[in-house]
Design a protein around this motif. Structure first.
Motif, short mmCIF file in Angstrom:
data_model
loop_
_atom_site.label_atom_id
_atom_site.label_comp_id
_atom_site.label_asym_id
_atom_site.label_seq_id
_atom_site.Cartn_x
_atom_site.Cartn_y
_atom_site.Cartn_z
N ILE A 196 0.98 -1.26 -0.03
CA ILE A 196 0.01 -0.03 -0.02
C ILE A 196 1.03 1.23 0.09
CG2 ILE A 196 -2.03 -1.15 1.14
CD1 ILE A 196 -1.29 0.50 3.70
N GLY A 197 2.10 1.24 0.59
CA GLY A 197 2.94 2.42 0.70
C GLY A 197 3.83 2.49 -0.65
N ARG A 198 3.93 1.40 -1.48
CA ARG A 198 4.90 1.30 -2.53
C ARG A 198 6.20 1.44 -1.93
NH1 ARG A 198 1.66 4.38 -7.64
NH2 ARG A 198 -0.30 2.93 -7.60
N GLY B 204 10.31 5.23 2.00
CA GLY B 204 10.77 4.34 3.13
C GLY B 204 9.88 4.59 4.02
N GLU B 205 9.57 3.74 5.03
CA GLU B 205 8.75 3.97 6.37
C GLU B 205 9.12 3.47 7.41
OE1 GLU B 205 3.99 4.18 7.26
OE2 GLU B 205 4.57 2.76 6.12
N LEU C 225 7.99 8.69 6.04
CA LEU C 225 7.36 8.30 4.65
C LEU C 225 6.78 9.64 4.21
CD1 LEU C 225 5.91 6.50 2.66
CD2 LEU C 225 4.21 6.09 4.53
N LEU C 226 6.17 10.62 4.87
CA LEU C 226 5.39 11.80 4.50
C LEU C 226 6.39 12.78 3.77
CD1 LEU C 226 2.67 12.14 7.07
CD2 LEU C 226 2.54 10.93 4.92
N THR C 227 7.72 12.73 3.91
CA THR C 227 8.56 13.72 3.35
C THR C 227 9.69 12.95 2.54
OG1 THR C 227 10.31 14.02 5.20
CG2 THR C 227 8.11 15.08 5.40
N LYS C 228 10.35 14.02 1.66
CA LYS C 228 11.48 13.36 1.06
C LYS C 228 12.64 13.90 1.41
CE LYS C 228 8.91 11.24 -2.30
NZ LYS C 228 8.99 9.79 -2.29
N ASN D 155 14.44 -3.84 -6.09
CA ASN D 155 14.99 -2.41 -5.54
C ASN D 155 16.35 -2.56 -4.80
OD1 ASN D 155 15.17 0.01 -3.26
ND2 ASN D 155 14.31 0.87 -5.17
N TYR D 156 16.34 -3.51 -3.99
CA TYR D 156 17.61 -3.66 -3.04
C TYR D 156 18.77 -4.42 -4.14
CZ TYR D 156 20.83 -5.45 0.14
OH TYR D 156 21.96 -5.73 1.33
#
Length: 362
Positions: A149-151, A241-242, A189-192, A210-211
């Motif tokens: 859900i967060g990709r 990332g989260e 997660l919400l910021t870059k 991706n890894y």
């Protein structure tokens, strides 16, 4: 004196605000009932973990996710780690253990072990676990769901910490205290922003393609605090990332005595400040020296206000972390003293080049 008090109160209010944000936003991994079938490679670097590794392997074998493989990397252990893992793997076909290579001079041990494990893994997701953790039902499904859900390129969890001895109770809670007192977890997660990068190496779940494309552990091969560095690299690369609290789905007993905890935390405390001795000293002065200055004023209203802004965060952090509220409030002064000791030892080890962990110089 007035300037020092003003700075102290500003710092305390700022930390209270961060803690309140974390408590209200409730950054915990949510349990899901949906069952996923993607192959997950569970990868465990282990060095002299004979006292911990069997409990982890048994907990993985009992958990409710079905499509997984487990690979343990025995990092040149001098105890029975390899023997225990080999015996367990012999009775469980989706478990295996490999002997570690000689550590290259430009790598740190755990980072190299994780890199080698990733090469062997075949899963769609790569889950790195520390050997002193134990997992529970819903963990893998819920984590994979979060990846979808967060990709996400990386999901990191802070496990619930198991503490049995008094020595652990006056040291280990510092981890969650500093984390939730200083880092707004939802912003990862919400910021870059690369500066909003925090992670926990006890649980790191990667999207495998991706890894493999980025070889995250290779990029952080000489970093002591490799978890936060990898999260920073993930964000710099434009990936999601989260970081969340594990919500009782994974536990960890980091250390088993006071001395072990002090040594363990002091090995990387200064690295968390990017090896800035001044930065660490300013922080210790603000978090410990500042309240002492306020106490010296003998101003009851001011002291009561400050105490409230210290105690309320301890309550919120303890509840969010699944820790004993009363213990953490009563032991707060002792924990702060231990924080100063950890900082002193970390600086000393750095200046004298005597920083070691599990028989290796760092």
């Amino acid at each position: 004196m007035l300037i020092a008090i003003s700075i102290t109160l500003f710092f305390i209010i700022l930390r209270f605000t961060v803690t309140l944000f974390n408590f209200i936003s409730n950054p915990k991994l949510t349990r899901v009932s949906r069952h996923y079938t993607d192959k997950v490679s569970i990868l465990i670097p282990a060095r002299n973990e004979a006292g911990n590794i069997l409990a982890l392997l048994q907990s993985i074998q009992k958990q409710d996710y079905e499509n997984y493989e487990v690979i343990v990397y025995d990092d040149n252990s001098t105890d029975n780690t390899y023997k225990i893992c080999a015996k367990f793997a012999g009775a469980h076909p989706n478990f295996s253990v490999i002997k570690g290579d000689e550590l290259p001079g430009d790598w740190l041990g755990k980072n190299y072990a994780c890199h080698q494990l990733a090469i062997k893994a075949r899963g769609k997701y790569l889950l790195f676990l520390d050997a002193d953790t134990t997992v529970h039902n819903h963990l893998v499904n819920s984590a994979v769901h979060r990846m979808y859900i967060g990709r996400l390129g990386l999901l990191s969890l802070f496990p619930n910490q198991d503490m049995q001895t008094t020595g652990e109770k006056v040291t280990v809670p510092l981890l969650n205290f500093l984390l939730l007192n200083l880092s707004p977890l939802r912003l990862v997660l919400l910021t870059k922003w690369p500066s909003a990068a925090v992670a926990c190496g006890q649980f790191m779940l990667f999207d495998a393609p991706n890894y493999h494309e980025n070889k995250w552990h290779q990029q952080a091969k000489d970093k002591v605090v490799e978890d936060a560095e990898i999260m920073r690299l993930v964000k710099v690369a434009g990936c999601n990332g989260e970081v969340l609290l594990a919500n009782n789905m994974i536990n960890c007993r980091m250390y088993k005595s006071y001395n072990e905890a002090i040594n363990g935390f002091s090995k990387n405390a200064l690295a968390a400040f990017n090896y800035s001795i001044l930065g660490m000293l300013i922080y210790i002065l603000a978090i410990i020296g500042g309240p002492m200055i306020v106490l010296m004023t003998l101003n009851f209203n001011l002291i009561f206000f400050m105490a409230g802004l210290i105690i309320l965060p301890r309550i919120m952090i303890s509840l969010a972390s699944g820790q004993n509220v009363v213990y953490n409030i009563i032991l707060h002064p002792i924990q702060m003293v231990n924080l100063a000791i950890i900082a002193f030892l970390s600086i000393q080890k750095y200046l004298t080049r005597t920083n070691e962990w599990k028989g290796r110089k760092i």
